[in-house]
Each structure stands twice: as structure tokens, then as C-alpha cells.
Design a protein around this motif. Structure first.
Motif, PDB file in Angstrom:
ATOM      1  N   LEU A 166       0.835  -1.203   0.000  1.00  0.00           N
ATOM      2  CA  LEU A 166       0.000   0.000   0.000  1.00  0.00           C
ATOM      3  C   LEU A 166       0.869   1.252   0.000  1.00  0.00           C
ATOM      4  N   VAL A 167       1.948   1.174  -0.761  1.00  0.00           N
ATOM      5  CA  VAL A 167       2.801   2.333  -0.997  1.00  0.00           C
ATOM      6  C   VAL A 167       2.238   3.066  -2.218  1.00  0.00           C
ATOM      7  N   TYR A 168       2.590   4.331  -2.353  1.00  0.00           N
ATOM      8  CA  TYR A 168       2.028   5.131  -3.437  1.00  0.00           C
ATOM      9  C   TYR A 168       2.896   5.027  -4.686  1.00  0.00           C
ATOM     10  N   GLN A 169       2.321   4.490  -5.743  1.00  0.00           N
ATOM     11  CA  GLN A 169       3.055   4.333  -6.991  1.00  0.00           C
ATOM     12  C   GLN A 169       3.642   5.648  -7.497  1.00  0.00           C
ATOM     13  N   PRO A 170       2.894   6.763  -7.452  1.00  0.00           N
ATOM     14  CA  PRO A 170       3.490   8.033  -7.917  1.00  0.00           C
ATOM     15  C   PRO A 170       4.715   8.449  -7.119  1.00  0.00           C
TER      16      PRO A 170
END
Length: 335
Positions: A166-170
Motif C-alpha cells: 500500500l505504498v504510493y506508486q506516484p
């Protein structure tokens, strides 16, 4: 006639140069493909271009290209409560057989009954008691092993995915983009340094020595065989949040960042510190405004509150990144 031929040659040469430049740009692609075109993306790309271009008045040598990132809410999700808190709650259940007194002692009693709402009513005092109990009384190595195992097995209550997915791809793209342009990337988080270091290199590409966080008192000890180890105690050593973040940067990095990312009022002083230096500087806030794909919160939430920061951002010239408007996707594809 000769003049026309000369002009034709010049135009052909210009066209060839432009074609080559276009081909190179096309081959390289967009370094931030998960970002929509907008003011935050433009500000970020323009900044990186200015500080990395030889001859630019804003050029910064590679050894001074320091980027700092908050973790909770900036690099990965932080709701319905901080992931390290979720880890601590799970540890209470796992450790309960060794602590029969927890059956009648709050907030442990409520956690063992599955009543998280009642457990958190005690506020920060109760939460700190849980953190102290679940993060101490063992070697540093043993704690790291427990964290790694939890990352493999625990699942987020809403998204049903491992927490480290649940890390942010951007933001993963931003870190990769900065490193490709000679930046050194650091985490500067209010979270526990011992909780983050076991997995940040695998997930973010940020090695343990580039992680700054809150810490407890660690003791050097010798076992019966005379071998040395480090032991985690329940005493608080340093809180890397709010005004503590610039201090943590000074103590652990020793260089002034030129770009910083945050998402809450706990990051305000870090952004102020970063953008108070001379030369080109940039601070950016991630604004959680996408309830459909993630969560929407700012001024009134207890977790990740962004209140003063929203007011200060325009004054300091910090772009505010809208998750809803500026990001095409939130999380990476499921593995």
C-alpha cells in the motif's frame, strides 16, 4: 538559388536535431507516468531540471542533492491508523499469553477483546504504553525479524493487501526519478526507525542508513558467552516529528535538504527548514482528498492532520499534490 540551398540545408539540420531530441525524449519516456499533468508535476520536473543542468544558475552539485520524505501518509497509506500502530496491536495479541495482567489493564484489555475504539480512547498515553510494551524487551535483531514476518502475513482491513503493497506508486516514481538525477533519498519519519529499517530498502530502494525516525533507548550488552548484542528498552530516546524532524536531519544526515515531501502538520517544520536555505529549494505536500481510491482527510482528522500546513503552503510556495486530481493511480498493481 544558392541562398535557398543554404536555407534548405539549415532547415534540414534543424529538423534533424529536433527529430533526434524528440526520439531521445520518446525513448526515455515520462519519468512520472502515474502523474497527471498539472502544477505539482511541472514544479517537480522544472526544479529537478534546474538543479541538475550544468550552467544553470540554480545548479546544485550531486553531493548536495538531498531529498527527504516523510513516510506515513506520504510514501504509504496511514489510515485507518498508522501501520506501525496496527503492528503494535497485532503484537499485543501475540504476546498476551506471556502477559496475563493485560486481561484487566487498559488499553490492552480492549485490544484483546477486539475493541480498538475503546482502546484508543485513552489517547496518546495509552498508545505509547502499547508501543513501549511491544517494541522493547528483546534484541534489535529479534525485533527486525518480527517486523519482517508481520509484513509477510498482516493484511490491511480495507484493502486486504499486505501493508508494504500500500505504498504510493506516484511517489515510488518520484524517488526513482530523483535518484536517476543524482539525488540521495532519505526517509525522515515520526515512525520508529527500528520498525522501518527492515523493509525500506526492499520497498523504496532506501537503505537502512538513510532512514531517520523516532527511537527508543538501545543498550549494549554481553551475553553469557561474552558475545555482544543490542537490547531494546522501553525508554524513549528521540521523537522525530514536528520540530524534531529538522533536528533529526541535522543529527543523522548532516546536510541541508533541497527538496522535501510531507503530508501533515507533523512535516511542517521539515518543509520550512528545507525551503529556508539558500539557492533552489522545493517543498511539496501530499493532500489526501480521494475517498474512493484511498481516504479523504485534512484539517479535522487525528491521524495525519493537515491544517496549518494547508494555510502555510501558499505562503511558502509549496505545491499541494491532490491525490484525486494529480495521481492517475494510487497503489502499484497487486502482486
Amino acid at each position: 538559388m544558392m541562398q535557398w540551398r543554404g536555407l534548405f540545408k539549415v532547415m534540414t539540420l534543424v529538423a534533424a536535431v529536433l527529430a533526434a531530441a524528440w526520439s531521445t525524449a520518446f525513448a526515455q519516456g515520462d519519468p512520472l507516468p502515474s502523474w497527471n499533468e498539472g502544477a505539482p508535476k511541472k514544479a517537480l520536473v522544472d526544479f529537478v531540471t534546474r538543479v541538475t543542468t550544468q550552467g544553470s544558475p540554480d545548479f546544485v552539485p550531486a553531493d548536495a542533492r538531498i531529498a527527504t520524505f516523510d513516510n506515513d501518509g506520504t510514501l504509504w497509506c496511514e489510515h485507518p491508523f498508522y501501520f506501525e500502530v496496527a503492528f503494535a496491536f497485532d503484537r499485543v495479541k501475540a504476546m498476551a499469553p506471556q502477559h496475563p495482567e493485560w486481561k484487566t489493564k487498559e488499553p490492552f484489555r480492549s485490544l484483546l477483546k477486539g475493541d480498538v475504539a475503546a482502546a484508543v480512547k485513552g489517547g496518546m498515553k495509552g498508545l505509547l504504553a502499547v508501543i513501549a510494551a511491544t517494541h522493547s524487551g528483546m534484541t534489535v535483531t529479534a525485533f527486525e525479524d518480527i517486523v519482517r514476518e508481520w509484513m509477510k502475513t498482516a493484511r490491511h482491513p480495507r484493502f486486504k493487501r499486505p501493508y508494504d503493497q500500500l505504498v504510493y506508486q506516484p511517489m515510488l516514481e518520484v524517488m526513482q526519478y530523483l535518484r536517476a538525477n543524482g539525488f540521495k533519498t532519505f526517509i525522515v519519519s515520526g515512525g520508529g526507525i527500528d520498525f522501518m529499517r527492515p523493509w525500506t530498502e526492499r520497498v523504496y530502494g532506501i537503505p537502512p542508513e538513510q532512514v531517520v525516525g523516532s527511537s527508543g533507548v538501545t543498550e549494549f550488552r554481553l551475553n553469557k558467552d561474552g558475545k555482544a548484542y543490542l537490547f531494546k528498552t522501553a525508554k524513549v530516546d528521540f521523537v522525530d516529528d514536528g520540530p524534531g524532524k529538522p533536528i533529526g536531519i541535522y543529527r543523522n544526515i548532516g546536510r541541508w535538504p533541497i527538496i522535501s515531501f510531507g503530508n501533515s502538520d507533523g512535516d511542517l517544520q521539515m518543509l520550512q527548514y528545507t525551503t529556508s536555505g539558500s539557492g533552489a529549494r522545493l517543498g511539496l505536500y501530499v493532500h489526501h482528498d480521494d475517498a474512493e481510491r484511498e481516504y479523504a482527510y485534512d484539517r479535522k482528522t487525528r491521524i495525519g492532520r493537515l491544517d496549518k500546513g494547508l494555510d502555510e503552503a501558499p505562503k511558502w510556495g509549496w505545491p499541494v499534490i491532490s491525490m484525486k486530481r494529480d495521481w492517475k493511480v494510487i497503489f502499484p498493481p497487486e502482486k
